[in-house]
Scaffold this active site. Structure first.
Site, PDB file in Angstrom:
ATOM      1  N   SER A 199      -0.592  28.566  30.055  1.00  0.00           N
ATOM      2  CA  SER A 199      -0.474  27.971  28.721  1.00  0.00           C
ATOM      3  C   SER A 199      -1.137  26.600  28.726  1.00  0.00           C
ATOM      4  O   SER A 199      -0.856  25.784  29.603  1.00  0.00           O
ATOM      5  CB  SER A 199       0.998  27.760  28.336  1.00  0.00           C
ATOM      6  OG  SER A 199       1.739  28.950  28.485  1.00  0.00           O
TER       7      SER A 199
ATOM      8  N   ASP B 243       6.816  20.346  30.096  1.00  0.00           N
ATOM      9  CA  ASP B 243       6.195  21.612  29.650  1.00  0.00           C
ATOM     10  C   ASP B 243       6.828  22.157  28.368  1.00  0.00           C
ATOM     11  O   ASP B 243       6.945  23.374  28.194  1.00  0.00           O
ATOM     12  CB  ASP B 243       6.258  22.679  30.765  1.00  0.00           C
ATOM     13  CG  ASP B 243       5.630  22.193  32.056  1.00  0.00           C
ATOM     14  OD1 ASP B 243       4.591  21.514  31.973  1.00  0.00           O
ATOM     15  OD2 ASP B 243       6.177  22.458  33.135  1.00  0.00           O
TER      16      ASP B 243
ATOM     17  N   ASN C  68      -1.949  19.575  28.480  1.00  0.00           N
ATOM     18  CA  ASN C  68      -1.624  19.943  29.860  1.00  0.00           C
ATOM     19  C   ASN C  68      -1.844  21.433  30.018  1.00  0.00           C
ATOM     20  O   ASN C  68      -1.811  22.180  29.048  1.00  0.00           O
ATOM     21  CB  ASN C  68      -0.163  19.600  30.154  1.00  0.00           C
ATOM     22  CG  ASN C  68       0.239  19.944  31.581  1.00  0.00           C
ATOM     23  OD1 ASN C  68      -0.516  19.702  32.527  1.00  0.00           O
ATOM     24  ND2 ASN C  68       1.410  20.541  31.757  1.00  0.00           N
TER      25      ASN C  68
ATOM     26  N   HIS D 140      -0.294  24.743  32.232  1.00  0.00           N
ATOM     27  CA  HIS D 140       0.852  25.139  33.048  1.00  0.00           C
ATOM     28  C   HIS D 140       0.713  26.618  33.400  1.00  0.00           C
ATOM     29  O   HIS D 140       0.360  27.431  32.542  1.00  0.00           O
ATOM     30  CB  HIS D 140       2.153  24.896  32.257  1.00  0.00           C
ATOM     31  CG  HIS D 140       3.364  25.268  33.036  1.00  0.00           C
ATOM     32  ND1 HIS D 140       3.852  24.486  34.064  1.00  0.00           N
ATOM     33  CD2 HIS D 140       4.170  26.353  32.970  1.00  0.00           C
ATOM     34  CE1 HIS D 140       4.914  25.082  34.585  1.00  0.00           C
ATOM     35  NE2 HIS D 140       5.131  26.213  33.944  1.00  0.00           N
TER      36      HIS D 140
HETATM   37  C1  GRF Z   1      -2.680  24.645  38.138  1.00  0.00           C
HETATM   38  O1  GRF Z   1      -2.061  25.846  38.484  1.00  0.00           O
HETATM   39  C2  GRF Z   1      -2.116  24.115  36.848  1.00  0.00           C
HETATM   40  O2  GRF Z   1      -1.763  25.118  35.955  1.00  0.00           O
HETATM   41  C3  GRF Z   1      -0.884  23.369  37.313  1.00  0.00           C
HETATM   42  O3  GRF Z   1      -1.286  22.772  38.528  1.00  0.00           O
HETATM   43  C4  GRF Z   1      -2.339  23.535  39.113  1.00  0.00           C
HETATM   44  C5  GRF Z   1      -3.476  22.603  39.326  1.00  0.00           C
HETATM   45  O4  GRF Z   1      -4.529  23.204  40.030  1.00  0.00           O
HETATM   46  N1  GRF Z   1      -0.439  22.425  36.330  1.00  0.00           N
HETATM   47  P1  GRF Z   1      -5.914  22.460  40.134  1.00  0.00           P
HETATM   48  O5  GRF Z   1      -5.641  21.099  40.747  1.00  0.00           O
HETATM   49  O6  GRF Z   1      -6.484  22.339  38.766  1.00  0.00           O
HETATM   50  O7  GRF Z   1      -6.761  23.311  41.031  1.00  0.00           O
END
Ligand code: GRF
Length: 301
Positions: free
Chosen positions: A135, A144, A106, A108
């Site tokens: 991260s 997370d 994932n 984050h």
């Molecule tokens: C990103 O900021 C990611 O870190 C978080 O959700 C957002 C997703 O953005 N988990 P995208 O859909 O990839 O543009």
């Protein structure tokens, strides 16, 4: 378990899909399917535009079970071995994350373990943090909480809002996610090994961290099985020190030090190669360093 460099990937996304776009660009032909719990997610549109199979799997009001069963079927029929959550806004069950242990990642938008969960940018702003970042981590049953693979740091500036901060952070995310996936596909990032796994791989029943395992693998590949147990147990000898230093140097681009500090360390690799020469391992050491040397070209954060 190690993954093939050509492993087939699945991306799960609920929204915009900008990280999906970065992954599609970095791994052409390797993303087998994109799945969203939202029928109208722009991520699905992006995938279709790129000619990738894009499927909506509804998240039932009762919870994860039906969603996960449907996704499992899709993943196995598409021979997917690595699952990438990219803005996927649901918590998967412990059963699912256990089944995909070490093979589900994932991203984050914070420097975990700081600011997990929703509104990470707002959390960083409210805490008055001077820096935040992103991260990429292995997914476990928590929110997370899984082991971090790679982080990038960006500054918080005076007057930042959630929007300006997230806009500044996004390019760092797009750099980090493909790099982290390559680390996993190259066998250089994996969750803390269990004693049973170490015994199965090396025939030694000890507890070792990932760094110890990487050093032990280097020594084994270099034909120095005699030093493998020392490396796993963290004993420092000329051979284990060389393996550890080689491992650290090939991953120097991943640290949170300033880019100039990281580059300065890398520029001094000649010193390590001289040391390796004295142990008759110069060519082996050079080959190990070359494995990730290309990442310097993609590292800007
Ligand atoms: C990103 O900021 C990611 O870190 C978080 O959700 C957002 C997703 O953005 N988990 P995208 O859909 O990839 O543009």
């Amino acid at each position: 378990m190690t993954l093939a460099p050509s492993a087939r990937l699945a991306v799960l996304a609920s929204g915009r899909g900008s990280n999906l776009a970065a992954l599609l660009e970095a791994f052409p032909g390797q993303v087998a399917v994109v799945i969203s719990n939202k029928r109208d997610a722009p991520a699905l549109e992006r995938a279709r535009a790129a000619g990738i199979e894009a499927l909506h799997v509804p998240w039932p009001p009762g919870g994860a079970r039906d969603f996960e069963a449907a996704v499992e079927t899709l993943l196995s029929s598409r021979q997917v071995t690595l699952v990438l959550l990219a803005g996927f806004m649901r918590l998967l069950s412990p059963g699912f994350t256990r089944a995909w242990h070490g093979r589900i990642l994932n991203i984050h938008p914070s420097l975990l373990p700081a600011f997990p969960g929703l509104h990470a940018h707002a959390q960083a702003l409210n805490a008055g943090a001077a820096f935040t970042g992103c991260s990429v981590h292995f997914v476990d049953a928590g929110c997370d909480t899984g082991e971090v693979i790679l982080q990038k740091r960006v500054p918080v500036q005076a007057g930042d809002t959630e929007e300006t901060l997230s806009r500044r952070l996004l390019p760092a995310e797009h750099e980090a996610y493909p790099q982290a996936v390559r680390l996993v596909l190259r066998g250089l990032a994996f969750p803390r090994p269990q004693p049973g796994e170490i015994e199965a791989e090396f025939g030694v029943n000890v507890a070792a961290d990932a760094q110890g395992v990487r050093a032990a693998r280097l020594l084994r590949d270099w034909g120095r099985e005699d030093a493998v147990a020392d490396a796993l147990e963290g004993h420092l000898t000329p051979l284990t020190s060389l393996a550890r230093s080689t491992d650290e140097l090939r991953l120097a681009w991943t640290t949170l030090d300033s880019l100039s500090e990281r580059r300065a360390r890398w520029e001094k690799r000649g010193e390590l190669l001289v040391q390796a020469e004295t142990l008759g391992l110069g060519a082996h050491c050079a080959r190990a360093l070359a494995v990730t040397a290309d990442e310097w070209d993609t590292t800007t954060y």
